[in-house]
Scaffold this motif. Structure first.
Motif: not given
Ligand SMILES: Cc1ncc(COP(=O)(O)O)c(C=O)c1O
Length: 396
Positions: A119-145
């Motif tokens: 949810h943080i990656s997709i549906w929170e407008q990238g707020a951790i980056a834009s407001l928090g100055g934090i780089f979001p390092r993404q890892v693939r989610n498996n189908p089981d979450g």
């Protein structure tokens, strides 16, 4: 079957007769209220009467001074349910995730590792980056979450002399994982994440917007799922059915720091007892109903599995909490159009006067999401399936 349902069925039968249709119309406008079954999300629930009563009677104080007794009670209750020292009420899950991650990664050039379907990656407008100055390092989610742990380890840069990299500070796990269909993440998986985090001195944040759904699905105590977590954000306004709010829990020191961050984000609220009170009612009265939501979701998925002849596919085994994702693999019917049909009243259709609201998810025009909550009953579930059959059996 309720009396209203019987009357509506009679009216629907009349509706199909040319002569009796005016009578039916009269009945419909005067007697039969349309039943809306809203399955787009578990955020759509409306507060129950006990919640409204609790709001009206809530003891309040200025929460910025830490003086709101109802907020204090809710924060304490959530902390104790999750085995942590302290809790903090925030207006939304988005602000709660943001405050926690700003606490864990608070210097320049720092990052957190999280799922590419979180949810943080997709549906929170990238707020951790834009407001928090934090780089979001993404890892693939498996189908089981879950996150692929080898990939996760390969992406950690906790420090050292190589100035090319961000400094990794935390791992984020979403439980249940929304985009993966409400997949619950097991305590055994969390043990593995914890041993990686410990080895590299990383914090763990759990976005537990639906943590109690996960605990219900796995039949474990919620605190067992988050025993390794430094912070956990739980939403009151999802399956728990409260109108507003999330509670962030962690150590006293961490929560004190998040309290400061919440103020900076504009989330320092005053007499919030009126918002915290329905949260307490939700924990008492709605939490025990999550199991029924999961049963209804399973029942629904099994029903949808019977629509294979109409080009519909669903993985029933994947349905483990309150969400069902299914695909419409047809050229003549896109997911959006299907959802429009489901929302049309169609009085002569069976069942009559039923508007079902579902969500077309993603951009491929195939995936539809149905989410179960305490305001969708078993009868609703069965009737929505009947309406689906009606719509899917036609050619467009
Ligand atoms: C997994 C998850 N995390 C966080 C949020 C954000 O919650 P809010 O809408 O209260 O900001 C949501 C909302 O649906 C969610 O599904």
């Amino acid at each position: 079957m309720s009396a209203n349902t019987v009357l509506k069925r009679v009216a629907a039968a009349f509706d199909s007769s040319l002569f009796l249709r005016p009578l039916c119309k009269l009945y419909k406008t005067n007697m039969a209220s349309t039943r809306v079954v809203d399955m787009r999300s578990d955020t759509v629930t409306t507060p129950t009467e006990p919640m409204r009563a609790a709001m009206a009677g809530a003891a309040v104080g200025d929460d910025v001074y830490g003086e709101d007794p109802t907020a204090i009670a809710l924060q304490g209750k959530m902390a104790s349910l999750l085995g942590k020292e302290a809790g903090l009420f925030l207006p939304t899950g988005t602000m709660s995730n943001l405050a926690a991650l700003m606490c864990h990664a608070n210097g320049r050039g720092e990052e957190v590792i999280l799922g590419d379907r979180s949810h943080i990656s997709i549906w929170e407008q990238g707020a951790i980056a834009s407001l928090g100055g934090i780089f979001p390092r993404q890892v693939r989610n498996n189908p089981d979450g879950t996150l692929d742990l080898d990939e996760l380890v390969s992406k950690i840069h906790p420090g050292g002399h190589d100035g090319h990299y961000c400094l990794t500070k935390a791992i984020v796990i979403e439980n249940t994982q929304n985009f993966c269909g409400g997949a619950p993440i097991s305590p055994e998986y969390m043990d593995k994440v914890a041993s990686i985090a410990r080895k590299h001195s990383l914090k763990i944040h759990v976005d537990g917007a639906r943590l109690f759904n996960a605990a219900t699905a796995l039949d474990v105590e919620a605190k067992e799922l988050v025993k390794h977590a430094d912070t956990v954000s739980v939403c009151l306004s999802k399956g728990l059915g409260a109108p507003v709010g999330s509670v962030l829990v962690g150590s006293k020191e961490t929560i004190d720091r998040c309290h400061r961050i919440r103020k900076a984000l504009g989330g320092g609220m005053r007499q919030i007892g009126v918002l915290a009170a329905p949260g307490l009612v939700a924990l008492e009265t709605i939490l025990p109903l999550l199991k029924t939501d999961h049963e209804n979701a399973k029942l629904f998925a099994q029903g949808v599995a019977g629509f294979g002849e109409f080009g519909v596919t669903v993985d029933v085994e994947r349905v483990r909490s309150n969400m069902v994702l299914f695909s419409i693999e047809r050229d003549d019917l896109r997911a959006e159009r299907f959802c429009e049909f489901m929302e049309e009243e169609g009085s002569s259709d069976s069942p009559p006067f039923l508007k079902a609201r579902l969500l077309a998810q993603g951009t491929d025009g195939k995936v539809v999401r149905a989410v179960f909550h305490h305001q969708v009953s078993r009868e609703d579930t069965e009737d929505v399936l009947k309406k689906m059959r009606n719509i899917l059996s036609k050619k467009y």
